[in-house]
Design an enzyme around this catalytic site. Structure first.
Site, PDB file in Angstrom:
ATOM      1  N   VAL A 102       0.813  -1.212   0.000  1.00  0.00           N
ATOM      2  CA  VAL A 102       0.000   0.000   0.000  1.00  0.00           C
ATOM      3  C   VAL A 102       0.848   1.264   0.000  1.00  0.00           C
ATOM      4  O   VAL A 102       0.385   2.329  -0.413  1.00  0.00           O
ATOM      5  CB  VAL A 102      -0.963   0.003   1.210  1.00  0.00           C
ATOM      6  CG1 VAL A 102      -0.221   0.242   2.508  1.00  0.00           C
ATOM      7  CG2 VAL A 102      -2.079   1.015   1.032  1.00  0.00           C
ATOM      8  N   ALA A 279       5.462  -5.824   6.915  1.00  0.00           N
ATOM      9  CA  ALA A 279       4.111  -5.794   6.349  1.00  0.00           C
ATOM     10  C   ALA A 279       4.108  -4.971   5.076  1.00  0.00           C
ATOM     11  O   ALA A 279       4.808  -3.959   4.979  1.00  0.00           O
ATOM     12  CB  ALA A 279       3.115  -5.208   7.341  1.00  0.00           C
ATOM     13  N   ASP A 280       3.327  -5.431   4.120  1.00  0.00           N
ATOM     14  CA  ASP A 280       3.109  -4.657   2.904  1.00  0.00           C
ATOM     15  C   ASP A 280       1.767  -3.940   2.927  1.00  0.00           C
ATOM     16  O   ASP A 280       1.582  -2.959   2.228  1.00  0.00           O
ATOM     17  CB  ASP A 280       3.200  -5.568   1.678  1.00  0.00           C
ATOM     18  CG  ASP A 280       4.633  -5.956   1.374  1.00  0.00           C
ATOM     19  OD1 ASP A 280       5.231  -5.320   0.493  1.00  0.00           O
ATOM     20  OD2 ASP A 280       5.165  -6.859   2.030  1.00  0.00           O
ATOM     21  N   ARG A 281       0.847  -4.445   3.736  1.00  0.00           N
ATOM     22  CA  ARG A 281      -0.438  -3.764   3.927  1.00  0.00           C
ATOM     23  C   ARG A 281      -1.083  -4.308   5.202  1.00  0.00           C
ATOM     24  O   ARG A 281      -1.208  -5.518   5.376  1.00  0.00           O
ATOM     25  CB  ARG A 281      -1.363  -3.971   2.721  1.00  0.00           C
ATOM     26  CG  ARG A 281      -2.653  -3.154   2.780  1.00  0.00           C
ATOM     27  CD  ARG A 281      -3.557  -3.462   1.584  1.00  0.00           C
ATOM     28  NE  ARG A 281      -2.966  -3.110   0.312  1.00  0.00           N
ATOM     29  CZ  ARG A 281      -3.351  -2.090  -0.452  1.00  0.00           C
ATOM     30  NH1 ARG A 281      -4.342  -1.311  -0.061  1.00  0.00           N
ATOM     31  NH2 ARG A 281      -2.765  -1.859  -1.610  1.00  0.00           N
ATOM     32  N   ALA A 289      -1.026  -8.280   5.161  1.00  0.00           N
ATOM     33  CA  ALA A 289      -0.407  -8.883   3.981  1.00  0.00           C
ATOM     34  C   ALA A 289       1.100  -8.703   4.075  1.00  0.00           C
ATOM     35  O   ALA A 289       1.589  -7.596   4.299  1.00  0.00           O
ATOM     36  CB  ALA A 289      -0.937  -8.236   2.707  1.00  0.00           C
TER      37      ALA A 289
END
EC number: 5.3.1.23
Length: 416
Positions: A102, A279-281, A289
């Site tokens: 995100v 974390a990526d989102r 995610a």
């Protein structure tokens, strides 16, 4: 530029000459090479190919590439000047390079917000350029400052947790993928917590009754960011570590457990007390995610907490804490649950082949080779990320001094 000198600087931006270079992470750990990013298209390719990766880093590279592109606009002849619409179209295109993380979308949407005060037909000028430049510089500087705060907050959480558990002696940490300087502007998120913890809690300088003894990075198939990048950073920082395969985690925890007298080595018998991931989102309810394999780690931690050692485990006496570390820019309050996260799927060849340099018997690095490891033409599923349910996460550490933990109903409140 290619050298053998090691570095942890993933992004180089010349603020005076408006030049952007990124460390080609596909070549690590055997070669250090910077490649120029001369426009948004270059950034798209580098992000898509994962020459630069890590949610914070790709956001910064994306923003700086816009600065470079707009700087190029201003050098063009009057007959080829670019409009706000041209730039918005380029921003929308760049967002698609990595859809799950995100941070990139947030950064580019922030730039689009800056452009909303103008008409689509307006020509890009020096004033617009300066606004975008200032935004990108602030994004970079704040990321570095926030990463150090994440490290400090994570360290405090670890000390508080072990003190509350009355734990004494050495302990270990497991991590996955790469969440350090190479994935950010510097210091890192999950690996930043590990850095800060090791600096404060080494055996010879710890002011506590416990100390961080060892790190176990997972290799992180199929792209091997843990093997290539995290080991590179840990070795660079001289933090004790041992690389493991992704499917060794359960066996490792069992082998190193307090109740098990079968240590791998006497100097590596410290039990695993924390699994720390990036974390990526992170969505509103705390579902997260992150790199494929993270969900698996959380289920393993949950098993050992509830079924193996602590049949009546509570939030305060869990044996292994599962920690998510990320800047608040990774929190997506517009998405309610992990079910709504778009998961990027990578090409099949990333799973069916291995890419790396040929090493001779003396260890000298030769040409880069691609080696097949699977039956040709088979069906392959290769998601880049998975979603860890918030139920399996103990805490979310950001730059905010308040570490997010769950309430009595088992829910996170990230709207703070």
């Amino acid at each position: 530029m290619s050298t053998t000198t090691r570095t942890l600087q993933a992004i180089k931006f010349d603020r005076d000459n408006i030049k952007l270079e990124i460390l080609d992470q596909l070549l690590l750990p055997y070669s250090t090479s910077y490649i120029p990013i001369n426009n948004i298209e270059d950034a798209f390719k580098a992000i898509k190919l994962m020459q630069v990766r890590g949610a914070p880093a790709i956001a910064i590279v994306g923003a700086f590439s816009v600065v470079v592109e707009v700087s190029n606009y201003l050098k063009q002849s009057d007959s080829n000047q670019k409009t706000i619409k041209n730039l918005n179209d380029s921003l929308n295109y760049l967002i698609t390079s990595r859809p799950t993380a995100v941070n990139l979308a947030n950064a580019l949407n922030d730039i689009k917000q800056l452009l909303q005060k103008y008409n689509e037909t307006d020509i890009i000028d020096e004033k617009i350029y300066q606004q975008i430049y200032d935004y990108a510089i602030t994004l970079y500087d704040e990321d570095l400052a926030n990463n150090k705060k994440i490290g400090e907050n994570g360290l405090k959480y670890i000390i508080d947790t072990l003190t509350e558990q009355n734990f004494k002696g050495p302990f270990s940490i497991i991590t996955i993928c790469n969440t350090g300087s190479l994935a950010t502007s510097g210091h890192g998120t999950a690996l930043g917590i590990i850095r800060s913890t090791y600096q404060a809690l080494q055996k010879n300088n710890s002011k506590q009754d416990f100390w961080l003894d060892h790190i176990y990075p997972c290799e992180t198939r199929p792209y091997n960011q843990g093997a290539k990048l995290t080991t590179y950073e840990l070795d660079y920082e001289q933090i004790p570590f041992t690389l493991i395969c992704d499917n060794m985690v359960s066996s490792l925890i069992n082998t190193l457990s307090d109740d098990n007298k079968k240590p791998i080595k006497t100097d590596q018998s410290a039990p695993v007390k924390f699994i720390i991931v990036g974390a990526d989102r992170i969505v509103e309810n705390g579902d997260t995610a992150n790199k494929i394999g993270t969900f698996q780690l959380s289920t393993i931690a949950n098993f050992f907490n509830t079924n193996r050692f602590n049949t009546t485990a509570t939030a305060t006496n869990k044996q292994i804490k599962f920690i998510v570390a990320a800047p608040k820019t990774t929190i997506d309050l517009n998405t309610k649950t992990g079910d709504d996260i778009v998961i990027e799927e990578r090409p099949a060849n990333e799973l069916t082949t291995l890419v790396g340099p040929l090493l001779n018997e003396s260890g000298k690095v030769g040409e880069k080779l691609t080696v097949g490891i699977a039956t040709p033409g088979i069906s392959v599923w290769n998601p880049a990320f998975d979603v860890t349910p918030h139920e399996l996460i103990d805490s979310i550490v950001t730059e905010d001094p308040h570490v997010f933990t769950k309430d009595k109903n088992g829910e996170f409140n990230l709207i703070k």
